[in-house]
Design an enzyme around this catalytic site. Structure first.
Site, PDB file in Angstrom:
ATOM      1  N   LYS A   1       0.842  -1.199   0.000  1.00  0.00           N
ATOM      2  CA  LYS A   1       0.000   0.000   0.000  1.00  0.00           C
ATOM      3  C   LYS A   1       0.877   1.248   0.000  1.00  0.00           C
ATOM      4  O   LYS A   1       1.520   1.560   0.994  1.00  0.00           O
ATOM      5  CB  LYS A   1      -0.915   0.047   1.229  1.00  0.00           C
ATOM      6  CG  LYS A   1      -1.981   1.133   1.051  1.00  0.00           C
ATOM      7  CD  LYS A   1      -2.660   1.525   2.339  1.00  0.00           C
ATOM      8  CE  LYS A   1      -1.903   2.558   3.127  1.00  0.00           C
ATOM      9  NZ  LYS A   1      -1.746   3.849   2.455  1.00  0.00           N
TER      10      LYS A   1
ATOM     11  N   GLY B   1       7.413   4.974   7.667  1.00  0.00           N
ATOM     12  CA  GLY B   1       6.511   6.088   7.952  1.00  0.00           C
ATOM     13  C   GLY B   1       6.810   6.675   9.314  1.00  0.00           C
ATOM     14  O   GLY B   1       7.925   6.525   9.837  1.00  0.00           O
ATOM     15  N   SER B   2       5.820   7.302   9.897  1.00  0.00           N
ATOM     16  CA  SER B   2       6.067   8.025  11.145  1.00  0.00           C
ATOM     17  C   SER B   2       6.159   7.069  12.335  1.00  0.00           C
ATOM     18  O   SER B   2       5.630   5.952  12.292  1.00  0.00           O
ATOM     19  CB  SER B   2       4.945   9.035  11.388  1.00  0.00           C
ATOM     20  OG  SER B   2       3.733   8.342  11.573  1.00  0.00           O
ATOM     21  N   THR B   3       6.795   7.546  13.386  1.00  0.00           N
ATOM     22  CA  THR B   3       6.946   6.720  14.590  1.00  0.00           C
ATOM     23  C   THR B   3       5.583   6.419  15.212  1.00  0.00           C
ATOM     24  O   THR B   3       5.332   5.298  15.666  1.00  0.00           O
ATOM     25  CB  THR B   3       7.893   7.430  15.575  1.00  0.00           C
ATOM     26  OG1 THR B   3       9.197   7.468  14.962  1.00  0.00           O
ATOM     27  CG2 THR B   3       8.002   6.698  16.905  1.00  0.00           C
TER      28      THR B   3
ATOM     29  N   GLY C   1       4.060   3.696  13.291  1.00  0.00           N
ATOM     30  CA  GLY C   1       4.826   2.473  13.591  1.00  0.00           C
ATOM     31  C   GLY C   1       4.367   1.847  14.905  1.00  0.00           C
ATOM     32  O   GLY C   1       4.210   0.625  15.006  1.00  0.00           O
TER      33      GLY C   1
ATOM     34  N   GLU D   1      10.853   1.340   9.575  1.00  0.00           N
ATOM     35  CA  GLU D   1      11.742   2.479   9.268  1.00  0.00           C
ATOM     36  C   GLU D   1      10.957   3.735   9.612  1.00  0.00           C
ATOM     37  O   GLU D   1      10.025   4.097   8.895  1.00  0.00           O
ATOM     38  CB  GLU D   1      12.092   2.495   7.777  1.00  0.00           C
ATOM     39  CG  GLU D   1      12.852   1.296   7.292  1.00  0.00           C
ATOM     40  CD  GLU D   1      14.321   1.343   7.640  1.00  0.00           C
ATOM     41  OE1 GLU D   1      14.781   2.335   8.249  1.00  0.00           O
ATOM     42  OE2 GLU D   1      15.011   0.374   7.305  1.00  0.00           O
TER      43      GLU D   1
ATOM     44  N   CYS E   1      13.515  11.312   6.171  1.00  0.00           N
ATOM     45  CA  CYS E   1      13.499  10.833   7.556  1.00  0.00           C
ATOM     46  C   CYS E   1      14.829  11.076   8.268  1.00  0.00           C
ATOM     47  O   CYS E   1      14.867  11.324   9.463  1.00  0.00           O
ATOM     48  CB  CYS E   1      13.168   9.356   7.567  1.00  0.00           C
ATOM     49  SG  CYS E   1      14.096   8.454   6.319  1.00  0.00           S
TER      50      CYS E   1
ATOM     51  N   GLU F   1      10.281  15.914  15.154  1.00  0.00           N
ATOM     52  CA  GLU F   1      10.492  15.816  13.709  1.00  0.00           C
ATOM     53  C   GLU F   1       9.538  16.775  13.007  1.00  0.00           C
ATOM     54  O   GLU F   1       8.325  16.713  13.211  1.00  0.00           O
ATOM     55  CB  GLU F   1      10.233  14.387  13.234  1.00  0.00           C
ATOM     56  CG  GLU F   1      10.479  14.236  11.750  1.00  0.00           C
ATOM     57  CD  GLU F   1      10.332  12.810  11.257  1.00  0.00           C
ATOM     58  OE1 GLU F   1       9.295  12.189  11.549  1.00  0.00           O
ATOM     59  OE2 GLU F   1      11.250  12.330  10.575  1.00  0.00           O
TER      60      GLU F   1
HETATM   61  P1  NAD Z   1       2.556   8.129   8.077  1.00  0.00           P
HETATM   62  O1  NAD Z   1       3.000   7.265   9.178  1.00  0.00           O
HETATM   63  O2  NAD Z   1       1.476   9.097   8.302  1.00  0.00           O
HETATM   64  O3  NAD Z   1       2.055   7.249   6.846  1.00  0.00           O
HETATM   65  C1  NAD Z   1       2.873   6.245   6.275  1.00  0.00           C
HETATM   66  C2  NAD Z   1       1.993   5.169   5.676  1.00  0.00           C
HETATM   67  O4  NAD Z   1       1.257   4.531   6.726  1.00  0.00           O
HETATM   68  C3  NAD Z   1       0.956   5.672   4.679  1.00  0.00           C
HETATM   69  O5  NAD Z   1       0.854   4.745   3.633  1.00  0.00           O
HETATM   70  C4  NAD Z   1      -0.320   5.708   5.524  1.00  0.00           C
HETATM   71  O6  NAD Z   1      -1.502   5.580   4.758  1.00  0.00           O
HETATM   72  C5  NAD Z   1      -0.118   4.506   6.405  1.00  0.00           C
HETATM   73  N1  NAD Z   1      -0.882   4.522   7.666  1.00  0.00           N
HETATM   74  C6  NAD Z   1      -1.396   5.575   8.334  1.00  0.00           C
HETATM   75  N2  NAD Z   1      -1.992   5.153   9.485  1.00  0.00           N
HETATM   76  C7  NAD Z   1      -1.832   3.821   9.540  1.00  0.00           C
HETATM   77  C8  NAD Z   1      -2.196   2.813  10.488  1.00  0.00           C
HETATM   78  N3  NAD Z   1      -2.844   3.098  11.604  1.00  0.00           N
HETATM   79  N4  NAD Z   1      -1.834   1.533  10.241  1.00  0.00           N
HETATM   80  C9  NAD Z   1      -1.138   1.211   9.132  1.00  0.00           C
HETATM   81  N5  NAD Z   1      -0.787   2.111   8.183  1.00  0.00           N
HETATM   82  C10 NAD Z   1      -1.114   3.406   8.386  1.00  0.00           C
HETATM   83  O7  NAD Z   1       3.867   8.835   7.548  1.00  0.00           O
HETATM   84  P2  NAD Z   1       3.976   9.890   6.363  1.00  0.00           P
HETATM   85  O8  NAD Z   1       3.442  11.191   6.860  1.00  0.00           O
HETATM   86  O9  NAD Z   1       3.440   9.327   5.097  1.00  0.00           O
HETATM   87  O10 NAD Z   1       5.558   9.976   6.184  1.00  0.00           O
HETATM   88  C11 NAD Z   1       6.345  10.772   6.992  1.00  0.00           C
HETATM   89  C12 NAD Z   1       7.015   9.960   8.074  1.00  0.00           C
HETATM   90  O11 NAD Z   1       7.696   8.848   7.518  1.00  0.00           O
HETATM   91  C13 NAD Z   1       8.050  10.749   8.812  1.00  0.00           C
HETATM   92  O12 NAD Z   1       7.939  10.520  10.190  1.00  0.00           O
HETATM   93  C14 NAD Z   1       9.359  10.185   8.311  1.00  0.00           C
HETATM   94  O13 NAD Z   1      10.425  10.330   9.175  1.00  0.00           O
HETATM   95  C15 NAD Z   1       9.004   8.774   8.050  1.00  0.00           C
HETATM   96  N6  NAD Z   1       9.915   8.177   7.073  1.00  0.00           N
HETATM   97  C16 NAD Z   1      10.854   7.288   7.493  1.00  0.00           C
HETATM   98  C17 NAD Z   1      11.751   6.749   6.600  1.00  0.00           C
HETATM   99  C18 NAD Z   1      12.799   5.780   7.036  1.00  0.00           C
HETATM  100  O14 NAD Z   1      13.351   5.091   6.206  1.00  0.00           O
HETATM  101  N7  NAD Z   1      13.080   5.672   8.313  1.00  0.00           N
HETATM  102  C19 NAD Z   1      11.690   7.119   5.263  1.00  0.00           C
HETATM  103  C20 NAD Z   1      10.724   8.018   4.858  1.00  0.00           C
HETATM  104  C21 NAD Z   1       9.830   8.542   5.780  1.00  0.00           C
END
Ligand code: NAD
Length: 502
Positions: free
Chosen positions: A196, A248-250, A253, A270, A304, A405
């Protein structure tokens, strides 16, 4: 067999793309392109213009069920039995097609998430390289024979087996690269996927799904579902999924850790960061100034591992921060299809509001704005989500802008006095993703690299990424590694076999 129709790159025009054709975008499930069973769609917005560019299928739980069933069937009947050389051949064919069509993918990502064309184009070597790297991994998997001390005659060895069906969930900040980073290792290991992409930038991943079919990937091995958090949550909780690979975000996660408890899925996470970038007075400042500026301004700070806490040794603090601010002021922000543009918009209105909230917080807590500091609204920029390169001086470690962040082009510049002090302050964060060290003193570089609690340390450079070099977090930046030989292991189970030799 192929429905792949390459487009002449010269025919591409700004903010238009043959894939953005007015038709709603469907999901890839079991080798078929399908609408959501509910018929629902959501809009994808061009962040440069604020205008919708596509309607995209909005997956419900029943669509996730269908995708998981397709992935399970493909795993059991096909993919786990496909020989390594044949898995490799498909990944290499995909890499060749992708290389030929790269400009189309770069163009689409530039429209969809707002990365300037100079940046999306520059990903070609790494992204095509990732596919070829994982293709090599497909034929390099092996267990071990183990000397044992059991009484009697026993042969012991290990088998490496694919974990099964992988749920992969990605963010929007590098759409095609993020997806390939999930698809490549999973396929190399013999796993099937339900992927996704982010709801803010799904288009290039959907186009890549067709490319994988054209490269000969059997139906059901790669399923792509589209939607927002609810679709992600359904994947995280699904009992038919064996492993989640999440970027994605912590906060998300943590939600995934909780949701995955039902069937104790394997996880790799990640997550976010608040990375220290440390400049010592003995550094090559001509390299450190632009390096430190782009450690945050690249991709509008939506990386990130961005080096957002800029620690500068006190004797050079004023001069160095002035240089970084001057680079910020001179950075070209705006038209993403101008090859000279370095920074595009933030991905969404929500992200714009969030980042502007941090700009206010920085000012209110007493930090000094040395560059940028407010949304850009001149002319055409007013319609998009543009924030200029921003540098805050006089930042204290306890300020919100130094702790949280931001995911925007915002540097918090902080003076320091000694190696021990800067290491302690650099590590005083719940994150641990990246870190930068700028110095000509090799001993100091080694010492500080060892002491910093982060998955990557870059010395006299920043964010140098390579398919062979592992990347991942310490602490709340997550666990597991992407890239490097460790990566495919994340998708493998180890089985120990013990045979009593008669
Ligand atoms: P996000 O966590 O809001 O979303 C990431 C993904 O998770 C999206 O596809 C979203 O639809 C999905 N999602 C949202 N809620 C969910 C849930 N409850 N269960 C499962 N999936 C869910 O993050 P974002 O705003 O898209 O991206 C920014 C964040 O990603 C920042 O915190 C950044 O640091 C992090 N990031 C980390 C890395 C890394 O490699 N460590 C790389 C890129 C981005």
């Amino acid at each position: 067999m192929t429905v792949f129709k390459p487009v002449d790159p010269a025919s591409l025009t700004p903010h238009k793309h043959p894939f953005i054709d007015g038709k709603p975008k469907q999901m890839l499930i079991g080798g078929q392109w399908r609408d959501a069973l509910s018929g629902k769609t959501f809009k994808s917005i061009n962040p440069s213009t604020g205008m919708p560019i596509a309607e995209i299928a909005d997956a419900g739980a029943e669509d996730i069920d269908a995708a998981v069933a397709a992935a399970r069937q493909a795993f059991e009947t096909t993919w786990r039995k496909v020989k390594p050389l044949d898995r490799q051949a498909i990944l290499l064919a995909a890499a060749d097609l992708f290389e030929k069509r790269y400009e189309e993918f770069a163009w689409l990502d530039t429209i969809d998430y707002g990365g300037p064309i100079s940046r999306t184009r520059s990903g070609q070597r790494r992204h095509v390289g990732l596919l070829r790297y994982y293709a090599a991994q497909a034929v390099s998997l092996h267990g071990e024979t183990i000397e044992n001390s059991l009484p009697g005659d026993f042969l012991t060895y290990t088998l490496k087996e694919p974990v099964g069906v992988v749920g992969a969930i990605t963010p929007w900040n590098g759409p095609i690269g993020n997806s390939i980073w999930k698809i490549g290792p999973a396929l190399a290991a013999g796993c099937t996927l339900v992927l996704k992409p982010s709801e803010h930038a799904s288009l290039s991943t959907l186009m890549f799904g067709q490319l994988m079919l054209d490269a000969g990937l059997p139906p059901g091995v790669l399923n792509i579902v589209t939607g927002a958090g609810a679709a992600g949550a359904a994947i995280a909780a699904h009992p038919g999924i064996d492993k989640i690979s999440f970027t994605g975000s912590t906060a998300t996660g943590q939600a995934i850790v909780r949701a995955s408890a039902g069937n104790l899925k394997r996880l790799s996470l990640e997550l976010g960061g608040k990375s220290p970038n440390i400049v010592f007075a003995d550094a090559d400042l001509d390299a450190a100034a632009p390096g430190s500026a782009m450690a945050v301004f690249a991709n509008s700070g939506q990386i990130c591992s961005a080096g957002t806490r800029l620690f500068v040794e006190r004797p050079i603090y004023d001069e160095f921060v002035e240089r970084v601010s001057a680079i910020g002021k001179a950075t070209k922000v705006g038209d993403v299809f101008d090859p000279e543009t370095v920074m595009g918009p933030l991905v969404s209105e929500a992200q714009l509001t969030r980042v502007c909230g941090y700009l206010d917080a920085g000012r209110n807590e007493g930090a000094r704005v040395l560059a940028g500091g407010a949304r850009l609204q001149d002319g055409d920029l007013a319609a998009g989500y543009f924030v200029p390169p921003t540098v805050f001086g006089d930042v204290r470690d306890d300020m919100k802008i130094a702790r949280e962040e931001i995911f925007g082009p915002v540097i918090s510049a902080i003076p320091f006095d000694s190696v021990e002090e800067v290491v302690a302050r650099g590590n005083a964060t719940s994150f641990g993703l990246g870190a930068g060290v700028w110095t000509k003193d090799l001993s100091k570089a080694h010492r500080v690299s060892r002491e910093l609690q982060s998955g990557s340390v870059w010395v006299n450079c920043y964010q140098a990424m390579d398919p062979a070099v592992p990347f991942g977090g310490y602490k709340m930046s997550g666990y597991g590694r992407e890239s490097g030989i460790q990566h495919v292991e994340e998708y493998l189970n180890v089985k120990a076999v013990t045979i009593k030799v008669a």
